[in-house]
Motif scaffolding. Structure first.
Motif, short mmCIF file in Angstrom:
data_model
loop_
_atom_site.label_atom_id
_atom_site.label_comp_id
_atom_site.label_asym_id
_atom_site.label_seq_id
_atom_site.Cartn_x
_atom_site.Cartn_y
_atom_site.Cartn_z
N PHE C 13 87.12 10.42 -10.67
CA PHE C 13 85.92 9.61 -10.88
C PHE C 13 84.71 10.51 -10.77
O PHE C 13 84.61 11.30 -9.83
CB PHE C 13 85.82 8.49 -9.84
N LEU C 15 81.11 10.78 -9.79
CA LEU C 15 80.12 10.04 -9.02
C LEU C 15 78.78 10.71 -9.19
O LEU C 15 78.62 11.89 -8.90
CB LEU C 15 80.50 10.05 -7.54
N ILE C 24 85.34 12.74 -7.72
CA ILE C 24 86.29 12.27 -6.72
C ILE C 24 87.66 12.34 -7.36
O ILE C 24 87.90 11.75 -8.42
CB ILE C 24 85.98 10.82 -6.32
N ALA C 26 90.62 10.81 -7.19
CA ALA C 26 91.19 9.62 -6.57
C ALA C 26 92.70 9.70 -6.51
O ALA C 26 93.31 9.34 -5.52
CB ALA C 26 90.75 8.37 -7.34
N GLU C 45 96.01 5.72 3.85
CA GLU C 45 94.71 5.31 4.39
C GLU C 45 93.89 4.59 3.32
O GLU C 45 94.20 4.65 2.13
CB GLU C 45 93.95 6.52 4.90
N SER C 46 92.84 3.96 3.78
CA SER C 46 91.92 3.31 2.85
C SER C 46 91.31 4.34 1.93
O SER C 46 90.90 5.41 2.37
CB SER C 46 90.77 2.67 3.63
N GLY C 47 91.25 4.02 0.68
CA GLY C 47 90.59 4.91 -0.27
C GLY C 47 91.43 6.09 -0.67
O GLY C 47 90.93 7.05 -1.25
N SER C 48 92.72 6.04 -0.39
CA SER C 48 93.52 7.20 -0.74
C SER C 48 93.99 7.16 -2.19
O SER C 48 94.57 8.10 -2.68
CB SER C 48 94.75 7.29 0.19
N GLY C 49 93.73 6.05 -2.89
CA GLY C 49 94.05 6.02 -4.31
C GLY C 49 95.19 5.08 -4.68
O GLY C 49 95.66 5.10 -5.82
N LYS C 50 95.57 4.23 -3.75
CA LYS C 50 96.69 3.35 -4.02
C LYS C 50 96.38 2.36 -5.13
O LYS C 50 97.12 2.22 -6.11
CB LYS C 50 97.07 2.59 -2.74
N SER C 51 95.23 1.66 -4.97
CA SER C 51 94.88 0.67 -5.99
C SER C 51 94.63 1.35 -7.33
O SER C 51 94.89 0.77 -8.39
CB SER C 51 93.63 -0.09 -5.57
N THR C 52 94.11 2.55 -7.28
CA THR C 52 93.83 3.25 -8.53
C THR C 52 95.12 3.46 -9.32
O THR C 52 95.14 3.29 -10.54
CB THR C 52 93.14 4.59 -8.24
N GLN C 94 95.49 -8.10 -4.68
CA GLN C 94 95.42 -7.97 -3.24
C GLN C 94 94.86 -9.23 -2.57
O GLN C 94 95.38 -9.66 -1.55
CB GLN C 94 94.52 -6.77 -2.98
N GLU C 178 98.82 -4.88 -2.03
CA GLU C 178 98.55 -5.48 -0.73
C GLU C 178 98.61 -7.00 -0.80
O GLU C 178 97.65 -7.69 -0.52
CB GLU C 178 97.16 -5.03 -0.23
N HIS C 211 99.23 -1.55 3.80
CA HIS C 211 98.79 -0.74 4.93
C HIS C 211 99.80 -0.81 6.06
O HIS C 211 99.76 -0.04 7.01
CB HIS C 211 97.48 -1.33 5.50
N1 LIG Z 1 85.51 2.67 -10.40
C1 LIG Z 1 85.41 3.66 -9.51
N2 LIG Z 1 84.39 4.54 -9.60
C2 LIG Z 1 84.26 5.53 -8.70
N3 LIG Z 1 85.11 5.73 -7.69
C3 LIG Z 1 86.16 4.90 -7.55
C4 LIG Z 1 86.34 3.80 -8.44
N4 LIG Z 1 87.44 3.13 -8.05
C5 LIG Z 1 87.90 3.77 -6.95
N5 LIG Z 1 87.14 4.82 -6.66
C6 LIG Z 1 87.34 5.76 -5.57
O1 LIG Z 1 88.63 6.26 -5.65
C7 LIG Z 1 89.22 6.39 -4.38
C8 LIG Z 1 90.54 5.62 -4.35
O2 LIG Z 1 90.28 4.21 -4.38
P1 LIG Z 1 91.41 3.09 -4.30
O3 LIG Z 1 90.75 1.77 -4.49
O4 LIG Z 1 92.50 3.45 -5.20
O5 LIG Z 1 91.90 3.21 -2.79
P2 LIG Z 1 93.00 2.38 -2.02
O6 LIG Z 1 93.98 3.36 -1.58
O7 LIG Z 1 93.43 1.25 -2.83
O8 LIG Z 1 92.18 1.89 -0.76
P3 LIG Z 1 92.26 0.48 0.03
O9 LIG Z 1 93.42 0.63 0.92
O10 LIG Z 1 91.00 0.44 0.79
O11 LIG Z 1 92.40 -0.57 -0.98
C9 LIG Z 1 88.21 5.90 -3.38
O12 LIG Z 1 87.56 6.99 -2.81
C10 LIG Z 1 87.25 5.10 -4.19
O13 LIG Z 1 85.96 5.20 -3.66
#
Ligand SMILES: Nc1ncnc2c1ncn2[C@@H]1O[C@H](COP(=O)(O)OP(=O)(O)OP(=O)(O)O)[C@@H](O)[C@H]1O
Ligand SMILES: Nc1ncnc2c1ncn2[C@@H]1O[C@H](COP(=O)(O)OP(=O)(O)OP(=O)(O)O)[C@@H](O)[C@H]1O
Ligand SMILES: [Mg+2]
Ligand SMILES: [Mg+2]
Lengths: 330, 289, 267, 321, 531
Positions: C13, C15, C24, C26, C45-52, C94, C178, C211
């Motif tokens: 990503f 930013l 980033i 991701a 962890e949160s923000g580690s890229g799972k949802s991505t 989620q 989730e 999680h």
């Molecule tokens: N559209 C976007 N634009 C910029 N950065 C993004 C975007 N979507 C996600 N990110 C970044 O990518 C990283 C991974 O995000 P992601 O949502 O995949 O995390 P996650 O593991 O699902 O976290 P959580 O457990 O909190 O849901 C994060 O640092 C987030 O800030």
């Protein structure tokens, strides 16, 4: 930084858009200044011969250049301050005409808008803080009704009531020309202030409504925020919670709407000035419309637009200070 | 886990009844009674919507319309020996009591800070109100010290809440709750929505502080496993009723109430036997209402 | 049998922060394969890229590089092919409160995916199929739930509706992001049990994002641990949980509450 | 436990399919004093607009009793040329309502187009639309309207509606854009996308219904704004004086020196009618606000409950004595 | 309003300026945009003519004039005791210079002076015309304002110069006054050659609307105004305000009357125009649309209230009866072959007598009048449809002949006899085909007999010949009726009679009393007595 660059770019685009409209509109209007001048001359009882038309035509001169050329000329002139000669006030320069009228409008509308804004917010805060209580139940509906009253109608009734019947305020005009001459004298300023009272009051009454309701609603929903409960739990005084926490957050949307509101008021001032014979740019604009005074019309529209754009821009910049969050967005 | 005198009671809650007086009235808390001792950390557990927050709010008199405490008494036994009937407090007396004797960390501490005011100022506000004579410099110094206690860089005093991560904001709230060294701190789900790792860090910190300073804590969460690890006693609520109140160990080993038992059996063990759990369809047949 | 293969998946990503842009990473380099009847848990962890990762599989996000293939065919970019792909791969969001449109009733939510895929010919048939689906996710009696609106349901019930919707078009692969994070422990288990049953019945391939290490262990065949966009550990669930190799996995395990161990220690 | 649930469920299962109205009803404002006031006022005005012209005299008919005070024959007196004010009021209210409603509808369509469609599509379309919107927003409206109005040679109602609509939609579009922006990324919209819904269906079926209260509120604002705008234009002589509207009526009254000649019956009613209409719509808007803003809604409910409780307590106390 | 920033005892009369918004300084007497007070006040013409009263020219700088019999030249004798405000003498050179300025600058020549001026002696000049100007020539003596040669020679562009430091000899002077955009004061000239006036100055105030003016008048802020007040009797009751009601322009329906110049439709048939003329109930029209303040008009449009001379009473309808003559209207129509259609509207060859009447939106009086006429004409089978257009569009259409019908007040030019009026509106040489700009022959009227008669009047001093020509014109105008006469517009002038005396009255109309009328207002100021 990016935030400001974006803003500047946006305002530049808006500016060019506005001046282009401004350029196009008079050129699409029917009629021409010569004929309006003849009508004026006739109404003055001046002698009018069949040659009069040509005489006036040659006095005003005209441009037959291609449109594109005219456009670039126009844009160049905007920046060089050569906004042309007003027909209505021939041979006065448009810039000069505007310079005489603008201070009046700025003083009346500007001050009133600011005062109105402050009162709106205070009333809105008070009504929101005591929502559902008597104060709110009186203020909110009243504001709602006032918001929907036609401005000029209210103004005319005010004149009838306060000036004609009660004689508290002068009927019309911008100052007492019998006692003062325009300049930096106490006599003039006090007179101008006195004459501005009634128009200001009319603007206030009709502009308060929307703001009060908006602020009240924001206040009510802010009061439901967690940080208000926290502030309460901290044992802060109600006054401090009301202003320092609730109002401070609730005011943000009103603040960002302030610039747009100002634009509306500048437009609204047109009617004020008409009703009160107030010597501002609104009246001048109507005059220009009726007299086919292209140059003046363009100049006025330009100055109104620039004013509104500049105010919006300043409000946008200030908003960054009032709401620190915006500084990082984008 | 702190040691405390079983007879040194700080807070007595008796027969508190709370009703949300809406179209369909909700009897959110029914006949809640418990004692909290000085220096005790009490956990309040129960499923979502069972009335945990409502109970906390009614203890601190923060309940807003349409919520209403209908009956019951909440007595605060001050260090000075004075007994304060919290429900009878009003106006200035109530404001003075708040935060000075009992502070609170709110559910969703994320939103507990005003977004447009620097956190230093929000911390300072507490001192400004409760210690009117204090100089600005001293206020800032104390605020900085508070941040140090919760392991946040004191330079962050001049930061806006949005400039901090969720965990940091949570810590700031905890710091704020500590500001006047109250005798009771109520923590309403202070760590939900945080990363497990961060969650653990914060909770350990709270436990440490509590050990050091000896204040009492009511810790609200629906995360029973976590409560078991950190609290002295646990109160379990269900549908507005306190169904069980005992020491953590007792609850873990000999839960009395079927609801508590169900809660305990609901979380699969991390390290225990894999058993016939979940995958093969012979696990617990939990049907939800 | 079908198989969704993710290879060398990467997502950056950009930013923009002021004048400078930061990238980033991701997701850095994700490789795994979802097979019918098999569940992979994705923790981290949160923000580690799972949802991505989930969003890339659903083609709600375009990968920076790498490939996702379903039965050997890459994910289509758009058009009819994409509709077909989505017919086979579905996702449970989620948040059960956000993923149902408050304006529409439950029937709408469940019948739409079927109608889009023309799975029946008459309204009665759709109603019948919707009822069956609701029964399958343990919402008894289905009639009572079908015409309600989301706000009239509890969190657990909504979660089941969301699952019913995801399995309505009979997908081969299910991504569950989730799916139980918002529920408390007692509800969590019910939903997961049900998901497991459906998986068994339909031979679904499933990616379970969570999680919660405990359920990850019990619910899935394999566990992947993500940290800062990297998959730092990947293996059979018991192995990863009971015998973690990676440092971050250890931190994660330590942080998770574990009263069994706690009280065992005390003794 | 399961049994209990079942019984409850069976009970409610008897209530068969609930129609779309149910959802719409939920979106509608709850009955409150303000809504009742707004609806009654609006109903009254609508009745006047619809039925008054049927019963009154020809509003054009002149008679030799100019500027006569209200009497049995002319309930609201006459204008300078002896026309019946009441009849004119009826036709004017109708005219203003038509202008107001049309502008309201067109403006809401435009703002939906620019606010929702552009935002949903995203990319450069969104950028462009939002630029247009913002530019329209900062360009001062009334001066622009005046300039455009002066340019149009012959102003019929349709023209006037067009002019007023052009300057009326931008504010709404900005609000809708913000709403859509937040909705575009909502899970249920993504879910619909994943399920394979076509874009237009996602917009119309998933997004728009949730914007209804916002749009309703904007609609009322649009109507009030158009009615006020029309009256302002008419007042400065740039309206469409061919048609009856409250603005032109005021204009004639003002030019006929109604106030100076003491003919309050000519000058006051049109203004009051505008205020009434505006107030009615604003009150309704006020109630819609409570739908959009759940906090306001809860507050209202709470307020009412508290008041009721207080009233009950008082009554009890009185009875006790 | 006696106090001002000058000496406390100054008596200033307050009146309104023409502008409806702020004014800017412009004392250039040739400019159509000069502020009120310039033409006639600061600068004077050689003679003054009172279009409402005494016949002939009253001496000002000129003492006497002789028109050559062929109308080709005029000789003027000048006073020798007049000085400019800077002390220089006013001489024949100034007069010659002024007229030469006109011939050399088209843009200044709004009066249309074509010829030359020469100095005969220090106190006499001779104007020579390129064409005979027996009747029109006198307008140069009353409508050209004499400027000082020594001052104007220095101006680089006399067209755009605003002449802020005007050198003048008229009744008003710029010295001692002040100028603001909302109000300006001009002092009277104590050294005026005709004797110092009693009033010390005049203040012109700007108001944006008639409403404001009326309010100001009633409040006593204005001493002198010309306003049409609705319900004047009751509004002015109990106030020390006296009024004079004077006829002004002749309100008519302008038709596109001449098929030869491209006009189309039944309106080109004079029978139809006549029928409209007969079908109007002027009494009701006056009452409902014009506050009952308008007055009678002649069928030949001869402006009798101003010029009695050359009026021929034998021409019908002088004045037009106020009530409608429906029988005659119908007779005229049926004689011309029109038949009543099923909808009650007359028609011929499939063309219904239904006309769009153009009117500027915003002119409520006239819109009203058309509505009323429509209802009246329905009874004789003619339909009017109001067509409201913007003022710009209306003016353009009028000049191009785009409308069947429109309503307008035929205004009186500054002239010494009725010739000016007829020449302006009826001279076929000054009109243009439909679609081209005609100014001001809007009706596209072109009648050889009338053209000839106008030529005769302007080229002879023989009274009999003139009378015969005037009769021809009146007969033709009544017969053809390109402008359908409705009513004579009238203007009400109001004065506060508590402070000033000797305003013009209906019995003593020594000048047009309306303050906007130049140069008449200057004559009023000259004559005012302070109470
Ligand atoms: N559209 C976007 N634009 C910029 N950065 C993004 C975007 N979507 C996600 N990110 C970044 O990518 C990283 C991974 O995000 P992601 O949502 O995949 O995390 P996650 O593991 O699902 O976290 P959580 O457990 O909190 O849901 C994060 O640092 C987030 O800030
Ligand atoms: N303002 C209110 N009006 C009506 N009912 C309310 C209101 N606030 C809470 N309730 C109801 O009271 C009950 C208890 O709510 P409370 O917030 O105390 O639950 P909780 O145990 O804190 O749940 P959670 O774990 O979700 O925070 C719930 O059933 C809830 O629906
Ligand atoms: Mg809670
Ligand atoms: Mg995620």
């Amino acid at each position: 930084m990016k935030f400001y660059l974006r803003k500047i770019a946006f305002y530049l685009v808006a500016f060019f858009f506005a001046i282009t409209i401004n350029f196009a509109i008079p050129r699409m209007m029917p009629g021409n200044p010569v004929d309006s001048l003849i009508d004026r001359l006739a109404s003055k009882g001046g002698s009018i011969a069949p040659e009069t038309r040509e005489a006036i035509q040659s006095m005003l001169g005209s441009s037959d250049a291609p449109l594109i050329e005219q456009y670039f000329e126009y844009i160049k002139n905007i920046f060089t301050g050569n906004w042309g000669v007003s027909v209505t006030y021939f041979p006065t320069q448009v810039t000069e005409c505007i310079a005489t009228a603008l201070p009046w409008t700025v003083a009346l509308v500007g001050c009133t808008t600011v005062i109105s804004f402050i009162i709106q917010q205070l009333l809105g805060i008070a009504a929101g803080w005591r929502h559902g209580k008597r104060f709110d139940n009186i203020v909110s509906p009243t504001a709602t009704v006032f918001q929907s009253v036609p401005y000029f109608w209210l103004a005319l009734i005010f004149i009838w009531l306060f000036a004609k019947t009660l004689g508290i305020f002068p009927l019309s005009g911008g100052y007492n020309y019998r006692q003062a001459t325009i300049g930096f004298s106490w006599e003039f300023i006090s007179s101008a202030l006195y004459y501005a009272c009634l128009p200001a009051l009319a603007i206030l009454c009709s502009s308060l409504g929307a703001g009060v309701i908006g602020m009240r609603n924001m206040m009510v929903s802010t009061l439901g925020e967690d940080y208000i409960t926290v502030a309460e739990a901290k044992g802060l005084s109600p006054r401090r919670i009301k202003y320092g926490y609730a109002a401070r957050n609730a005011i943000l949307p009103s603040f960002s709407g302030f610039g747009t509101a100002l634009g509306h008021v500048v437009g609204g001032s047109l009617l004020t000035e008409q009703v009160f014979s107030y010597p501002g740019i609104g009246q001048m604009m109507l005059q220009a419309v009726q007299g086919n005074d292209y140059a003046l019309l363009q100049g006025l529209f330009l100055i109104i637009t620039i004013t509104v754009l500049v105010v919006n821009f300043i409000v946008d910049l200030l908003y960054g200070i009032v709401d620190p969050r915006t500084r990082v967005q984008d | 886990m702190a040691n405390f005198d079983p007879n040194d009671v700080l807070l007595t809650v008796r027969d508190v009844d709370v009703v949300y007086d809406t179209a369909k009235p909700v009897h959110a808390v029914q006949h809640a009674s418990f004692d909290l001792r000085r220096g005790e950390m009490m956990g309040l557990a129960g499923e979502s919507g069972c009335g945990k927050s409502t109970l906390a709010y009614s203890i601190t008199q923060l309940l807003k319309a349409p919520g209403k405490v209908q009956s019951g008494e909440v007595i605060f036994h001050d260090k000075s020996g004075e007994d304060i009937d919290i429900r009878a407090l009003e106006g200035k007396a109530l404001r003075d009591f708040r935060w000075d004797k009992c502070s609170m960390v709110f559910q969703g501490a994320m939103n507990s800070l005003s977004p447009v005011t620097k956190i230093g100022k929000q911390l300072g506000d507490v001192y400004k109100t409760h210690c009117p004579g204090m100089k600005k410099a001293e206020r800032m110094e104390r605020a900085a010290h508070l941040l140090e206690i919760v392991h946040v860089d004191p330079n962050r005093l001049s930061a806006y809440p949005f400039e901090l991560s969720g965990g940091m904001r949570q810590r700031v709230m905890i710091a704020m709750a500590l500001a006047l060294e109250p005798q009771l701190i109520i923590m309403d789900e202070p760590t939900t929505a945080l990363d497990v790792v961060v969650q653990r860090e914060i909770i350990q910190q709270i436990a440490e502080l509590q050990r050091d300073r000896g204040f009492s804590v009511i810790f609200i969460t629906h995360d029973l496993p976590m409560l078991l690890e950190i609290t002295d006693t646990i109160t379990v609520m269900k549908d507005g009723v306190i169904v069980e109140h005992d020491t953590s160990a007792n609850i873990f080993h000999h839960a009395q109430h079927p609801y508590t038992q169900k809660l305990l059996s609901s979380f699969p063990s991390l390290t225990g036997d894999r058993g016939k759990f979940l995958r093969d369809g012979h696990g617990l047949d939990v049907t939800e209402a | 049998m079908s198989e969704l293969k993710v290879s060398h998946l990467k997502k950056d990503f950009e930013l923009r922060n002021g004048l400078k842009t930061t990238t980033i990473h991701a997701v850095k380099d994700a490789n795994f394969t979802l097979e019918s009847g098999k569940t992979i848990a994705l923790v981290g962890e949160s923000g580690s890229g799972k949802s991505t990762i989930a969003r890339m599989i659903m083609s709600l996000e375009t990968p920076t590089s790498g490939e996702i293939t379903l039965d050997g065919k890459p994910v289509p970019k758009g058009g009819k092919a994409l509709y077909d792909y989505r017919h086979n791969v579905q996702m449970v969001f989620q948040d059960p409160f956000a993923s149902l449109n408050p304006y529409h009733n439950i029937y709408h939510h469940i019948s739409r995916p079927m109608k889009i895929n023309h799975m029946a010919s008459s309204e009665e048939e759709y109603e019948h199929m919707a009822l069956e689906l609701l029964e399958r996710v343990d919402l008894h009696p289905a009639e009572a739930y079908m015409w309600r609106r989301p706000h009239e349901l509890s969190g657990g019930q909504r979660q089941r509706v969301a699952i019913a919707r995801a399995i309505a078009p009979k997908p081969k692969v299910l991504i569950a992001d989730e799916p139980v994070s918002m529920l408390d422990v007692s509800l969590r288990l019910g939903v997961l049990t049900m998901l497991a049953r459906i998986q068994r019945e339909d031979q679904l391939a499933m990616l379970y994002i969570t999680h919660d290490l405990a359920t990850a262990r019990h619910f899935s065949d394999e566990v992947m641990v993500m940290y800062h966009g990297d998959i730092v550990e990947y293996g059979p669930s018991d192995e990863v949980i009971l015998n973690p190799q990676n440092d971050y996995t250890k931190v994660l395990l330590n942080a998770a509450p574990n009263p069994d161990a706690f009280f065992a220690d005390k003794k | 436990m399961t049994n209990a649930t079942a019984t409850i469920a069976t009970k409610s299962s008897k209530s068969p399919k609930r129609s779309k109205f149910d959802a719409i009803k939920r979106m509608l404002p709850q009955r409150s004093a303000r809504l009742t006031a707004g609806l009654s006022i609006l109903g009254l005005v609508a009745l006047i607009a619809i039925f008054l012209p049927m019963f009154t005299q020809d509003p054009n008919a002149i008679s030799n009793i100019g500027l006569s005070a209200p009497s049995g024959e002319h309930l609201l007196g006459t204008t300078k040329s002896g026309q019946d004010v009441l009849a004119q009021l009826g036709y004017s209210t109708r005219g203003s309502l038509i202008i107001g409603l049309s502008v309201g509808v067109i403006a809401i369509i435009l703002s939906t187009f620019f606010g929702v469609l552009g935002t949903y599509i995203g990319g450069w379309v969104d950028e462009l639309f939002s630029l247009i919107t913002n530019v329209m927003l900062v360009i001062p409206g009334l001066p622009l309207t005046i300039v455009i109005a002066a340019m149009i040679p012959q102003k019929g109602t349709a023209m006037l509606i067009a002019v007023l609509s052009v300057t009326a939609w931008a504010g709404g579009a900005r609000v809708l854009r913000a709403q859509t922006l937040s909705m575009r990324g909502r899970d249920y919209v993504l879910a619909a996308k994943i399920a394979g819904e076509r874009p237009w269906r996602v917009i119309c079926v998933e997004i728009l219904p949730n914007l209804l209260p916002v749009m309703a509120s904007q609609f009322t604002f649009g109507v009030v704004g158009a009615i006020l705008g029309e009256s302002s234009l008419s007042f400065i002589g740039l309206g469409s004086s061919n048609q009856y509207s409250l603005g032109t009526m005021l204009f004639y009254a003002q030019n006929g020196s109604a106030l100076n000649a003491g003919a309050w019956w000519w000058f006051l009613p049109p203004g009051l009618m505008i205020a009434l209409l505006g107030a009615g719509l604003s009150f309704i808007n006020f109630s819609i606000d409570e739908v959009i803003n759940p906090r306001l809604r809860d507050m209202r409910k709470a307020e009412k409950d508290i008041k009721e409780a207080a009233r009950k307590a008082k009554r009890a106390a009185r009875n006790g004595k | 309003g006696n106090s001002n920033n000058g000496a406390a005892q100054d008596v200033i009369i307050n009146t309104t300026a023409n502008a409806t918004t702020a004014v800017t300084v412009n004392y250039n007497p040739f400019s159509s945009l000069s502020v009120t007070g310039t033409m006639g006040g600061l600068y004077e013409a050689l003679f003054y003519t009172n279009s409402y009263g005494t016949k002939g020219l009253e001496p000002q700088l000129g003492t006497e004039y002789t028109m050559a019999e062929d109308g080709m030249s005029v000789n003027v004798k000048l006073r020798d005791d007049v000085t400019w405000s800077d002390g220089e003498r006013v001489t024949a050179d100034d007069v010659v210079y002024t007229f030469t300025l006109l011939t050399e600058n088209d843009a200044l020549n709004t009066v249309g002076f074509h010829g030359s001026a020469e100095k005969v002696s220090d106190t006499e000049v001779k104007l020579t015309f390129d064409e005979p100007q027996a009747a029109n020539g006198l307008t140069f003596l009353t409508g050209v304002y004499i400027v000082p040669k020594h001052d104007w020679e220095k101006k680089s562009d006399p067209v755009t110069d605003t002449n802020e430091n005007a050198v003048t000899y008229g009744i008003l002077t710029t010295e001692g006054g002040n100028f603001d955009s909302m109000a300006y004061t001009l002092k009277t000239n104590a050294k005026y050659y005709g004797g110092a006036p009693e009033v010390d100055g005049v203040r012109f105030v700007v108001y944006s609307s008639d409403q404001s003016k009326q309010d100001a008048l009633l409040a006593g802020e204005l001493d002198w105004a010309a306003l049409n007040i609705v319900n004047a009797d009751s509004v002015l009751a109990g106030k020390d305000i006296s009024t004079v009601n004077l006829p002004s322009s002749q309100v008519s329906l302008i038709t596109c009357s001449n098929a030869d110049l491209g006009c189309t439709g039944p309106i080109t048939d004079k029978a139809v125009r006549k029928a409209i003329y007969y079908g109007i109930d002027r009494e009701q029209l006056n009452k409902l649309a014009f506050n009952d303040s308008y007055t009678e008009i002649n069928g030949s449009l001869y402006p009798t209230q101003q010029y009695q001379e050359y009026f021929d009473e034998s021409v019908s309808d002088g004045p037009v009866p106020m009530s409608a003559r429906q029988d005659e209207a119908i007779k005229v129509l049926e004689d011309a072959g029109y038949t009543k259609g099923s909808d009650g509207i007359y028609e011929k060859d499939g063309q219904r007598l239904s006309f769009e009447v153009a009117v500027t939106n915003g002119t409520s009086d006239w819109i009203n009048a058309i509505d009323i006429m429509n209802q009246q004409l329905k009874e004789i089978g003619i339909e009017f449809i109001t067509k409201q257009v913007s003022s710009n569009e209306w003016g353009q259409g009028l000049r191009k002949g785009d409308y069947d019908l429109t309503i307008y007040g035929l205004w009186m030019p500054n002239a010494t006899e009725a010739y000016g009026f007829y020449n302006q509106w009826f001279n076929g040489e000054k009109t243009a085909p439909k679609g081209e700009t005609a100014y001001p022959g809007y009706a596209r009227y072109n009648n050889e007999e009338v053209n000839e008669a106008l030529k005769t009047i302007n080229s002879t001093t023989d009274e009999d010949e003139k009378q015969k020509a005037y009769t021809t014109i009146q007969e033709n105008v009544f017969e053809d009726m390109p402008y359908i006469p409705l009513l004579r517009q009238s203007g009400l002038t109001e004065f506060w009679s508590d402070k000033f005396d000797n305003f013009p009255t209906e019995d003593n109309l020594y000048a047009n009393p309306q303050p906007w009328a130049s140069p008449d207002y200057a004559v009023v100021i000259k004559n005012l007595k302070v109470k």
